[in-house]
Design an enzyme around this catalytic site. Sequence first.
Site, PDB file in Angstrom:
ATOM      1  N   HIS A 440       0.823  -1.202   0.000  1.00 40.88           N
ATOM      2  CA  HIS A 440       0.000   0.000   0.000  1.00 40.88           C
ATOM      3  C   HIS A 440       0.861   1.258   0.000  1.00 40.88           C
ATOM      4  O   HIS A 440       1.824   1.375   0.760  1.00 40.88           O
ATOM      5  CB  HIS A 440      -0.897   0.022   1.244  1.00 40.88           C
ATOM      6  CG  HIS A 440      -2.224  -0.611   1.018  1.00 40.88           C
ATOM      7  ND1 HIS A 440      -3.073  -0.969   2.043  1.00 40.88           N
ATOM      8  CD2 HIS A 440      -2.893  -0.938  -0.119  1.00 40.88           C
ATOM      9  CE1 HIS A 440      -4.172  -1.494   1.559  1.00 40.88           C
ATOM     10  NE2 HIS A 440      -4.085  -1.491   0.253  1.00 40.88           N
ATOM     11  N   GLU A 441       0.501   2.209  -0.834  1.00 46.49           N
ATOM     12  CA  GLU A 441       1.202   3.503  -0.927  1.00 46.49           C
ATOM     13  C   GLU A 441       2.694   3.357  -1.241  1.00 46.49           C
ATOM     14  O   GLU A 441       3.519   4.115  -0.772  1.00 46.49           O
ATOM     15  CB  GLU A 441       1.004   4.315   0.359  1.00 46.49           C
ATOM     16  CG  GLU A 441      -0.429   4.745   0.590  1.00 46.49           C
ATOM     17  CD  GLU A 441      -1.033   5.479  -0.601  1.00 46.49           C
ATOM     18  OE1 GLU A 441      -0.346   6.329  -1.192  1.00 46.49           O
ATOM     19  OE2 GLU A 441      -2.194   5.194  -0.953  1.00 46.49           O
ATOM     20  N   GLY A 442       3.004   2.360  -2.052  1.00 41.40           N
ATOM     21  CA  GLY A 442       4.376   2.202  -2.532  1.00 41.40           C
ATOM     22  C   GLY A 442       5.089   1.044  -1.882  1.00 41.40           C
ATOM     23  O   GLY A 442       5.113   0.917  -0.665  1.00 41.40           O
ATOM     24  N   HIS A 447      10.227   3.130  -1.689  1.00 38.19           N
ATOM     25  CA  HIS A 447      10.549   4.000  -0.563  1.00 38.19           C
ATOM     26  C   HIS A 447      12.043   3.969  -0.236  1.00 38.19           C
ATOM     27  O   HIS A 447      12.599   4.977   0.232  1.00 38.19           O
ATOM     28  CB  HIS A 447       9.718   3.604   0.655  1.00 38.19           C
ATOM     29  CG  HIS A 447       8.271   3.955   0.504  1.00 38.19           C
ATOM     30  ND1 HIS A 447       7.832   5.252   0.530  1.00 38.19           N
ATOM     31  CD2 HIS A 447       7.164   3.192   0.304  1.00 38.19           C
ATOM     32  CE1 HIS A 447       6.518   5.279   0.358  1.00 38.19           C
ATOM     33  NE2 HIS A 447       6.092   4.044   0.215  1.00 38.19           N
TER      34      HIS A 447
END
Length: 599
Positions: A440-442, A447
């Site tokens: 989720h979200e990358g 990151h």
Amino acid sequence: MDKFIHHRNLEFLLYELLDTEALLQRPRYHEQSRDVYDSILETARNIARKYLAPHYQKGDANEPEYVDGTTRLIPETKVAWDVIRDAGFLAAHCDEAEGGLQLPEVIFRSATAYFHAANGPTTWYPFLTIGVINLIRAFGSQEQKERYLGALMEGRFAGTMALTEPGQGSALADIKTRAELQDDGTWRIFGQKMFISAGEHDLTGNIIHMVLAKTKGAPPGVKGISLFIVPKFVVGDDGVPGARNDVALAGLLHKMGSRNTSSTVLSFGEKGGAVGYLIGGIGSGLACMFQMMNEARIGVGMNAAALASRGYLYSLDYARDRSQGRLPSNKDPVSPQVPLVAHPDVRRMLLAQKAYAEGALALCLYASSLFEDEHTHPDESRRVSAGVLLGLLTPVVKSWSARYGCEANELAIQVLGGSGYIREHPVEQLYRDQRLNPIHEGAEGIHGIDLLARKVTLRDGEALRLFTEQVRRTGAEAEQVLSVSRHAHALRRQLDALLAVTDGITALARNDPDKGLANATVYLDAFGRVTVAWLWLSQGLVAARALEGSPNDADRLFYKGKLQAAAYYFDWELPQVEPQWRLLTEGNSIPYDMMDTWY
């Protein structure tokens, strides 16, 4: 049933570690009080217990259904939405003059911890909407604010973020969705978006999609991306939804976890073009959307911390109640069995969960305090510094919490043994829900590259210097306290190693970006381990000083637990950076050198 978040631990983090009451001295909060904050948290706790937890497993067993072009959810989801809306949480960030709660970020995030722990899948509907509210408040025109904010804050509309496409995951620079300008100043949107959480549901009368698209003639790459408000139903000048927009539900996706959050494929423009409204200016779409994305990344971290906390507390109760076997020193086969918690390996697993769950929660709340300082600290230089430091730590908050949240929930299953795999206990579902968070979200790799290629070098390394100063300041204090002094020395060694590795690997990345960034995920993990070690040292320091006073029996045991968890982290978890430093220092290229044909 209501053991989702350790309430005493939450109070410790808020008021002893982060000194949240100091916010009351700031103009925005001077009319608030500790009692107000405690009341907000108690409200969140009650909502979690009464309206979220009871349908957690039902939502998992009865996924959203595609019915007549829309998505039907179990009715309890709507009840929970209404309760969260009526309690004012959709407008948590907004000023009282706007009809909001005007909550400090750190109090708001603490309240959400209860929601995420009780029922994360249902919780994503309101919190995606909150992200849209904040996005429009920050970048919307006055007309857009008047048209959408009231309905979103009141829960008549919901919101989503529509980034990913079937052909493009994290590579947003290559999206194909396009926007065409019309004579009336509106735009027509054409394209398809995938993995859109809460992209279709029956909770509200309208859904506001925040859609990334490219305009005609836009430059290639991220500079060509713009952001558009695309409502499910076009909203008239009177604020009332009218005709159905050209946004269609192309299908539902079926995930291993978080099943009660609809995951959708949306098609825009199949019948001539979906009406869209530019927000934030041409070419600034990704810059604007990063506000919502970064909020969501902290939200994913909080979800991970909350799921880890619930799994930990559940397995702890189970281990205390369930008798099984005898200690190796007991050779009497007819003697009473002992509780699972008496077995050394079970204690290890519980302590590891405590270190991960409480470490992740501390990390998320610290990040929330930085967000608060960035926006409301009276000293402008402190606001700037807080924003820089938050930017550095956001990939760590999301990724470390998600990775070690998975570790914690896996251990919760292990503590329950065979019972951990059956649906009569929630820990198997907690793990499945948790497993989505590392993506989720990358994904971690994204990151890691963000941290290593951009964040640690930003402003000539200013963010890393600020982080280093914070860690060294805590270490200097802790070195004077006997019970945590050895941890301070260990942290100083690893911080020095982190700085040395960073210098070497960033130099390599400048000369050979592909090879230099190939091990960025290892760097991200090691950076996270050092960051959480700092937070455990901080917690241990507070606990040690509290024990020097005269705490009551319950607090004394609580503080001793903090010190033991800190000792575990420094002896068992932090030393694992040593082989990581070696790989990074050597620039080990074995994975990078692997050829496709060799697999």
